[in-house]
Design a protein around this motif. Sequence first.
Motif, PDB file in Angstrom:
ATOM      1  N   GLN A 290       0.760  -1.165  -0.137  1.00 46.13           N
ATOM      2  CA  GLN A 290       0.015  -0.005  -0.118  1.00 46.13           C
ATOM      3  C   GLN A 290       1.058   1.144  -0.015  1.00 46.13           C
ATOM      4  N   ASN A 291       0.164   2.504  -0.280  1.00 44.60           N
ATOM      5  CA  ASN A 291       1.070   3.525  -0.317  1.00 44.60           C
ATOM      6  C   ASN A 291       0.497   4.724   0.334  1.00 44.60           C
ATOM      7  N   LEU A 292       0.952   5.959   0.406  1.00 45.30           N
ATOM      8  CA  LEU A 292       0.540   6.828   1.558  1.00 45.30           C
ATOM      9  C   LEU A 292      -0.986   7.514   1.094  1.00 45.30           C
ATOM     10  N   LYS A 293      -1.425   7.195   0.053  1.00 47.66           N
ATOM     11  CA  LYS A 293      -2.525   7.615  -0.523  1.00 47.66           C
ATOM     12  C   LYS A 293      -3.564   6.541   0.263  1.00 47.66           C
ATOM     13  N   ASP A 294      -3.402   5.541   0.266  1.00 50.07           N
ATOM     14  CA  ASP A 294      -4.240   4.507   1.063  1.00 50.07           C
ATOM     15  C   ASP A 294      -4.219   4.611   2.495  1.00 50.07           C
ATOM     16  N   TYR A 295      -2.928   5.203   3.035  1.00 48.79           N
ATOM     17  CA  TYR A 295      -3.081   5.299   4.524  1.00 48.79           C
ATOM     18  C   TYR A 295      -3.841   6.765   4.790  1.00 48.79           C
ATOM     19  N   PHE A 296      -3.586   7.738   3.903  1.00 51.77           N
ATOM     20  CA  PHE A 296      -4.574   8.994   4.119  1.00 51.77           C
ATOM     21  C   PHE A 296      -5.887   8.639   4.116  1.00 51.77           C
ATOM     22  N   ARG A 297      -6.213   7.918   3.166  1.00 50.35           N
ATOM     23  CA  ARG A 297      -7.638   7.450   2.936  1.00 50.35           C
ATOM     24  C   ARG A 297      -8.388   6.825   4.079  1.00 50.35           C
ATOM     25  N   ARG A 298      -7.454   5.860   4.698  1.00 47.63           N
ATOM     26  CA  ARG A 298      -7.869   5.315   5.777  1.00 47.63           C
ATOM     27  C   ARG A 298      -8.095   6.027   7.120  1.00 47.63           C
ATOM     28  N   ILE A 299      -6.989   6.883   7.314  1.00 52.51           N
ATOM     29  CA  ILE A 299      -7.157   7.591   8.593  1.00 52.51           C
ATOM     30  C   ILE A 299      -8.086   8.839   8.391  1.00 52.51           C
ATOM     31  N   LYS A 300      -8.556   9.173   7.189  1.00 52.79           N
ATOM     32  CA  LYS A 300      -9.647  10.202   7.156  1.00 52.79           C
ATOM     33  C   LYS A 300     -10.882   9.591   7.618  1.00 52.79           C
ATOM     34  N   ARG A 301     -11.242   8.271   7.235  1.00 53.25           N
ATOM     35  CA  ARG A 301     -12.375   7.501   7.668  1.00 53.25           C
ATOM     36  C   ARG A 301     -12.202   7.273   9.181  1.00 53.25           C
ATOM     37  N   LYS A 302     -11.154   6.742   9.493  1.00 61.83           N
ATOM     38  CA  LYS A 302     -10.923   6.339  11.080  1.00 61.83           C
ATOM     39  C   LYS A 302     -11.094   7.418  11.945  1.00 61.83           C
ATOM     40  N   THR A 303     -10.644   8.595  11.601  1.00 62.13           N
ATOM     41  CA  THR A 303     -10.487   9.824  12.620  1.00 62.13           C
ATOM     42  C   THR A 303     -10.985  11.076  12.110  1.00 62.13           C
ATOM     43  N   ALA A 304     -10.331  11.508  11.064  1.00 69.92           N
ATOM     44  CA  ALA A 304     -10.434  12.834  10.761  1.00 69.92           C
ATOM     45  C   ALA A 304     -12.096  13.207  10.249  1.00 69.92           C
ATOM     46  N   LEU A 305     -12.785  12.377   9.749  1.00 71.08           N
ATOM     47  CA  LEU A 305     -14.044  12.435   9.177  1.00 71.08           C
ATOM     48  C   LEU A 305     -14.953  12.841  10.370  1.00 71.08           C
ATOM     49  N   LEU A 306     -14.833  11.992  11.486  1.00 74.86           N
ATOM     50  CA  LEU A 306     -15.812  12.174  12.584  1.00 74.86           C
ATOM     51  C   LEU A 306     -15.617  13.759  13.245  1.00 74.86           C
ATOM     52  N   ILE A 307     -14.393  14.092  13.302  1.00 71.06           N
ATOM     53  CA  ILE A 307     -14.016  15.330  13.908  1.00 71.06           C
ATOM     54  C   ILE A 307     -14.186  16.475  12.934  1.00 71.06           C
ATOM     55  N   GLU A 308     -14.263  16.249  11.479  1.00 70.58           N
ATOM     56  CA  GLU A 308     -14.582  17.306  10.635  1.00 70.58           C
ATOM     57  C   GLU A 308     -16.147  17.456  10.808  1.00 70.58           C
ATOM     58  N   SER A 309     -16.878  16.286  10.896  1.00 73.84           N
ATOM     59  CA  SER A 309     -18.354  16.315  11.043  1.00 73.84           C
ATOM     60  C   SER A 309     -18.716  17.061  12.059  1.00 73.84           C
ATOM     61  N   SER A 310     -18.243  16.807  13.201  1.00 73.43           N
ATOM     62  CA  SER A 310     -18.496  17.275  14.636  1.00 73.43           C
ATOM     63  C   SER A 310     -18.276  19.179  14.346  1.00 73.43           C
ATOM     64  N   CYS A 311     -17.280  19.600  13.850  1.00 72.76           N
ATOM     65  CA  CYS A 311     -17.215  20.899  13.870  1.00 72.76           C
ATOM     66  C   CYS A 311     -18.096  21.371  12.597  1.00 72.76           C
ATOM     67  N   GLU A 312     -18.407  20.689  11.625  1.00 72.56           N
ATOM     68  CA  GLU A 312     -19.555  21.227  10.559  1.00 72.56           C
ATOM     69  C   GLU A 312     -20.758  21.114  11.337  1.00 72.56           C
ATOM     70  N   LEU A 313     -21.284  20.020  11.966  1.00 72.69           N
ATOM     71  CA  LEU A 313     -22.690  19.976  12.474  1.00 72.69           C
ATOM     72  C   LEU A 313     -22.757  20.992  13.648  1.00 72.69           C
ATOM     73  N   GLY A 314     -21.699  21.335  14.485  1.00 72.52           N
ATOM     74  CA  GLY A 314     -21.977  22.220  15.383  1.00 72.52           C
ATOM     75  C   GLY A 314     -22.373  23.542  14.571  1.00 72.52           C
ATOM     76  N   ALA A 315     -21.563  23.878  13.748  1.00 75.12           N
ATOM     77  CA  ALA A 315     -21.868  25.143  12.864  1.00 75.12           C
ATOM     78  C   ALA A 315     -23.033  25.132  12.268  1.00 75.12           C
ATOM     79  N   VAL A 316     -23.348  24.037  11.631  1.00 74.58           N
ATOM     80  CA  VAL A 316     -24.741  24.087  10.918  1.00 74.58           C
ATOM     81  C   VAL A 316     -25.870  24.148  11.854  1.00 74.58           C
ATOM     82  N   ALA A 317     -25.805  23.529  13.059  1.00 71.38           N
ATOM     83  CA  ALA A 317     -26.969  23.567  13.952  1.00 71.38           C
ATOM     84  C   ALA A 317     -27.211  24.984  14.435  1.00 71.38           C
TER      85      ALA A 317
END
Length: 324
Positions: free
Chosen positions: A161-188
């Motif tokens: 696997q390459n770095l692109k695979d790694y970044f894709r994985r950690i985005k879904r593992k961690t970054a996405l939920l933190i991103e959504s937390s900030c976005e949803l607080g702002a939207v609400a």
Amino acid sequence: MEKMKLKLLYTDLKSDIDIIEKELENALNSSSHLINDASLHLLQAGGKRIRPVFVLISAKFGNYDIDNIKNIAVPLELIHMASLVHDDVIDDSDLRRGRRTVKAQWNNRVAMYTGDFIFARALEYVTAIENKRVHQILAKTMVEICNGEVIQIEDKFRVDQNLKDYFRRIKRKTALLIESSCELGAVASGLDEKNIRHLRRYGYFVGMSYQIVDDILDFTASDKELGKPAGSDLLHGNITLPIFYLKDHPIIKQFIEKASTGKVVEEDRLAMLKVVRNSEAIKQSIALSNQYLRKALKEVEALPNHQMKKKLRDIALFIGKRKF
């Protein structure tokens, strides 16, 4: 200690965080004594509650109402908790934060159903939210997290696997939920699109840095600090950023091969840790984490003047510099 230091950064939010904590306890109440015990076992293990905190802080930039915001903060933390239970089954982990995991305390079947129950509770909680956009963001987030769990299984011990695979994985593992937390607080809280975008991007960049630091600490922190054996990620076949820089090292290659067949002994683990800790891979990984931090801080600067800006900066810097 590190968790206590982090909490000091948002002590002024303590009363609202206490409300979230009580709501989480209520949400995990089940008519099944077994699921109830397993769910509370996870809750009582504690946690930084960083996702609810990001919801609260982001919402502070708009029309803040804790009775409304809690209906977003709670399901986001429940989604996170459910993913942890499933991750421990996938990784066959016996310890998390120095405490036995649900799968170790009971078994894999109990853990999987507990995770499913917590996911379902998150969905149930969301029904109190009328904003259609909130539902769409949460649904997309849950789908991507599930996709990420499957991808993590597919990538285990995969050395090509390459770095692109790694970044894709950690985005879904961690970054996405933190991103959504900030976005949803702002939207609400009714923020405009420009500032919703800044907060969403801040969450993504902080989340990426957060996971990279986690992956570094898995090698550099002690077993006691981690609450599990150092190097557990690689032991379970998860190729993280420091290892990408060392994949061709003979000791690392041998360790991955042994780990894939379950033949690792303590001497192998200690030899692997010595290689990683004494390599340039740690510095290279820290440098990449810092790149994400700088991007996050740039998004903060673009936000309107507000006392929460300093809090976002302080939390980002803490995340990037924490020791375990």
